[in-house]
Design an enzyme around this catalytic site. Structure first.
Site, PDB file in Angstrom:
ATOM      1  N   GLY A 278       0.691  -1.461   0.027  1.00 13.36           N
ATOM      2  CA  GLY A 278       0.207  -0.282   0.060  1.00 13.36           C
ATOM      3  C   GLY A 278       1.087   1.235   0.073  1.00 13.36           C
ATOM      4  CD  GLU A 320       1.679  -9.414   2.020  1.00 12.00           C
ATOM      5  OE1 GLU A 320       1.476 -10.172   1.954  1.00 12.00           O
ATOM      6  OE2 GLU A 320       0.700  -8.066   1.725  1.00 12.00           O
ATOM      7  N   PRO A 321       5.029  -4.782  -1.118  1.00 13.45           N
ATOM      8  CG  PRO A 321       7.015  -3.697  -1.350  1.00 13.45           C
ATOM      9  CD  PRO A 321       6.690  -4.725  -0.160  1.00 13.45           C
ATOM     10  N   GLY A 322       3.471  -3.660  -4.200  1.00 10.86           N
ATOM     11  CA  GLY A 322       3.340  -4.207  -5.637  1.00 10.86           C
ATOM     12  C   GLY A 322       4.086  -2.274  -6.026  1.00 10.86           C
ATOM     13  NE  ARG A 323      -0.659   2.395  -5.483  1.00  8.67           N
ATOM     14  CZ  ARG A 323      -1.692   1.994  -6.120  1.00  8.67           C
ATOM     15  NH1 ARG A 323      -1.922   2.729  -7.046  1.00  8.67           N
ATOM     16  NH2 ARG A 323      -2.996   1.310  -5.581  1.00  8.67           N
ATOM     17  NE  ARG A 360      -4.472   3.095  -9.721  1.00  5.40           N
ATOM     18  CZ  ARG A 360      -4.366   3.480  -9.540  1.00  5.40           C
ATOM     19  NH1 ARG A 360      -3.570   4.867 -10.355  1.00  5.40           N
ATOM     20  NH2 ARG A 360      -4.367   4.050  -8.402  1.00  5.40           N
ATOM     21  CE1 TYR A 364     -10.210   1.274  -7.618  1.00  3.11           C
ATOM     22  CE2 TYR A 364      -7.590   1.920  -9.274  1.00  3.11           C
ATOM     23  CZ  TYR A 364      -9.089   1.067  -8.339  1.00  3.11           C
ATOM     24  OH  TYR A 364      -8.603  -0.463  -8.249  1.00  3.11           O
ATOM     25  CB  CYS A 391     -18.386   3.069 -27.115  1.00  2.29           C
ATOM     26  SG  CYS A 391     -17.626   3.209 -28.998  1.00  2.29           S
ATOM     27  CE1 TYR A 421      -2.173  -3.842  -7.801  1.00  2.00           C
ATOM     28  CE2 TYR A 421      -1.494  -1.962  -7.106  1.00  2.00           C
ATOM     29  CZ  TYR A 421      -1.641  -2.990  -7.378  1.00  2.00           C
ATOM     30  OH  TYR A 421      -1.619  -3.617  -5.798  1.00  2.00           O
TER      31      TYR A 421
HETATM   32  N1  LLP Z   1      -0.914  -6.835   0.039  1.00  2.00           N
HETATM   33  C1  LLP Z   1      -2.376  -7.032  -0.171  1.00  2.00           C
HETATM   34  C2  LLP Z   1      -2.926  -8.128   0.302  1.00  2.00           C
HETATM   35  C3  LLP Z   1      -2.587  -6.506  -0.756  1.00  2.00           C
HETATM   36  O1  LLP Z   1      -4.732  -6.918  -0.671  1.00  2.00           O
HETATM   37  C4  LLP Z   1      -2.636  -4.896  -2.003  1.00  2.00           C
HETATM   38  C5  LLP Z   1      -3.338  -4.828  -2.694  1.00  2.00           C
HETATM   39  C6  LLP Z   1      -0.994  -5.214  -1.476  1.00  2.00           C
HETATM   40  C7  LLP Z   1      -0.044  -5.552  -1.302  1.00  2.00           C
HETATM   41  C8  LLP Z   1      -0.586  -4.443  -2.758  1.00  2.00           C
HETATM   42  O2  LLP Z   1      -0.689  -2.941  -2.378  1.00  2.00           O
HETATM   43  P1  LLP Z   1       0.428  -2.379  -3.420  1.00  2.00           P
HETATM   44  O3  LLP Z   1       1.375  -1.436  -2.587  1.00  2.00           O
HETATM   45  O4  LLP Z   1       0.653  -2.215  -4.729  1.00  2.00           O
HETATM   46  O5  LLP Z   1      -1.248  -0.750  -3.095  1.00  2.00           O
HETATM   47  N2  LLP Z   1      -6.103  -1.652  -8.355  1.00  2.00           N
HETATM   48  C9  LLP Z   1      -6.590  -0.193  -6.833  1.00  2.00           C
HETATM   49  C10 LLP Z   1      -5.573  -1.255  -5.865  1.00  2.00           C
HETATM   50  C11 LLP Z   1      -6.005  -2.467  -4.958  1.00  2.00           C
HETATM   51  C12 LLP Z   1      -5.145  -3.189  -4.304  1.00  2.00           C
HETATM   52  C13 LLP Z   1      -4.978  -4.848  -3.881  1.00  2.00           C
HETATM   53  N3  LLP Z   1      -4.508  -5.365  -2.287  1.00  2.00           N
HETATM   54  C14 LLP Z   1      -5.276   0.462  -7.625  1.00  2.00           C
HETATM   55  O6  LLP Z   1      -5.203   0.276  -9.264  1.00  2.00           O
HETATM   56  O7  LLP Z   1      -4.623   1.441  -7.511  1.00  2.00           O
END
Ligand code: LLP
Length: 463
Positions: A278, A320-323, A360, A364, A391, A421
């Site tokens: 997050g 758990e960083p993704g973004r 997004r 959002y 469209c 995302y």
């Molecule tokens: N761990 C868990 C349990 C999660 O549910 C998530 C994201 C992450 C890690 C990774 O979060 P990050 O670091 O990437 O923010 N589609 C939305 C974001 C949904 C995130 C869902 N869970 C967007 O485009 O902003």
């Protein structure tokens, strides 16, 4: 007021009031390094390059729209996260942000672990050789087959999300003669987003088991009794696009409190806690994300302090960083198709993609930046809205941005910070063909996810 719209739902869309726009930048040709991947530059001809390759050549070779991912930047971010957390902690990249087999190999080489949340992500991870013990399996409704596959493969942990799942995973593990390492995901009553967090009343959601009302304690009680499960810790994920560490502070405190309760009741000190992902990134120049070492230091301090106060050994932390890893490493390249000035309002710039490659903004109210990248321009700034070719009037890529007033069909424009995302949430709406992801590194470009073709569409349509 924060300029950042909350990325996880209009409920929190903290956007500027209608009619309020930042002043145009003094030089529209400048590329803010905050929002662009690290090797992005403008060359002497004014063309933007990534990994040393010009977007004009890239567009000619790979077409538009396309995502270009800076592999060196991705790897550097992996290393920064791994180094910041050190050997006493674990970093799991959240594959939901963007996953492909090339990404899995980079993660493996850079020493990161991987969080997957579906059978498809698990298959991708395993097929690219990620060791199963470095995989965490998430999800609020994993199917029987998904659980069975994860247990058989020997994933390092399954994150349990409900009472039913505690029983389900235990049963499957036992029937396979295995003992599965698990964490329990709890909802701590904290929801964090952008620059704020709300510390109460956010148990009203589908994920996890609430700490409130003793539910999480009951989940621990049940998990500890089951032979098929080895309970290694507690998991908490509090939100998306977070800049403020205060939410993590409350979350860590509440998770540690549960660890203390577990110790008091069962005489067991659970060895791990996972604080989720997050962490926010810069989508526009107004966002100020923290560096991984600041985040690691803050989280370590919080957990250590809380554990000392509770008389517990400090557990192993994971995140758990993704973004924050993949988001800033890619941009989407589009070709301008039409430019439509609306007198007294704004100019609509239509590109050859849209909500099918970046949902997004529509979903959002997310904010993005955009730049003219195939040339420089000395023209005055014009207030523009970058829209797609779908469209639907909500098909907006960048809601409000300044672009040079001489923008014309055929120009290439790029939207930075689309690594997370965007491809992973891309769709075939209007039978759009999902764009390719091209990895660029040291003067070489290579397709890691190819563009969809009309044949792909017809192959799924069995008539
Ligand atoms: N761990 C868990 C349990 C999660 O549910 C998530 C994201 C992450 C890690 C990774 O979060 P990050 O670091 O990437 O923010 N589609 C939305 C974001 C949904 C995130 C869902 N869970 C967007 O485009 O902003």
């Amino acid at each position: 007021m924060s300029r950042s719209a909350h990325p996880a739902g209009p409920r929190h869309a903290d956007v500027l009031p209608e009619g309020h726009y930042s002043a145009p930048p003094t030089d529209l040709n400048l590329l803010d390094p905050k929002v662009w991947a690290s090797t992005v530059r403008r060359n002497d001809e004014g063309v933007v390059t990534v990994g040393g390759l010009g977007v004009d050549e890239l567009a000619a070779e790979f077409g538009t729209p396309a995502y270009f991912l800076d592999e060196s930047d991705f790897r550097a971010r992996c290393r920064a996260w791994a180094d910041a957390f050190g050997t006493d902690a674990d970093v799991f990249y959240a594959g939901k942000a963007f996953l492909s087999r090339a990404v899995v190999r980079w993660l493996k080489e850079e020493g990161l672990n991987l969080d997957v949340c579906s059978g498809g992500e698990l298959t991708t991870a395993l097929s690219a050789g990620m060791p199963a013990e470095r995989i965490a399996f998430h999800g609020n409704n994993k199917s029987h087959q998904e659980i069975q596959r994860a247990v058989e493969a020997g994933v390092g942990r399954i994150v349990l999300d409900s009472f039913q799942e505690i029983a389900r995973v235990a049963h499957i593990a036992e029937s396979l003669g295995k003992r599965q390492r698990v964490q329990i995901r709890v909802t701590v009553g904290v929801e964090a987003h952008t620059h704020e967090f709300i510390a109460t009343a956010h148990e009203d959601q589908k994920f996890g088991i609430a700490l409130a009302g003793g539910q999480a304690a009951e989940a621990v009680r049940r998990a500890l009794k089951l032979d098929g499960l080895e309970l290694i810790g507690i998991h908490s994920h509090i939100g998306s696009q977070i800049f403020d560490m205060a939410g993590f502070e409350v979350s860590a405190r509440r998770v540690v409190q549960l660890l203390a309760e577990v110790r008091d009741e069962h005489g067991v000190e659970l060895p791990e806690i996972d604080l989720g992902g997050g962490l926010g990134i810069a989508y526009t120049s107004d966002d100020d994300p923290r560096e991984p070492h600041h985040i690691a230091k803050a989280l370590n301090e919080i957990v250590t302090r809380e554990c000392e106060a509770a008389g517990l050994r400090t557990p192993r932390i994971s995140v758990e960083p993704g973004r924050a890893i993949v988001g800033p490493t890619a941009f989407t390249l589009y070709e301008v198709g039409t430019v439509k000035p609306l007198e007294g309002l704004r100019t609509y710039v239509s590109v050859d993609g849209g909500m099918s490659d970046n949902i997004r903004t529509a979903l959002y109210d997310a904010e993005y930046s955009v730049s003219l990248v195939s040339r420089t321009s000395d023209a005055d700034p014009m207030l523009a809205r970058v829209v797609g070719k779908h469209c639907e009037s909500g098909d907006i890529v960048v809601k409000d941005a300044f672009l040079p007033a001489d923008l014309a069909p055929g120009d290439l424009i790029a939207v930075p910070a689309t690594g997370a995302y965007c491809r992973s949430m891309a769709s075939n709406y209007n039978h759009a063909l999902r764009p390719p992801v091209v990895a660029v590194r040291d003067g070489e470009a290579r397709v890691i996810v190819r563009r969809e073709t009309e044949e792909d569409l017809l192959r799924l349509d069995v008539g």
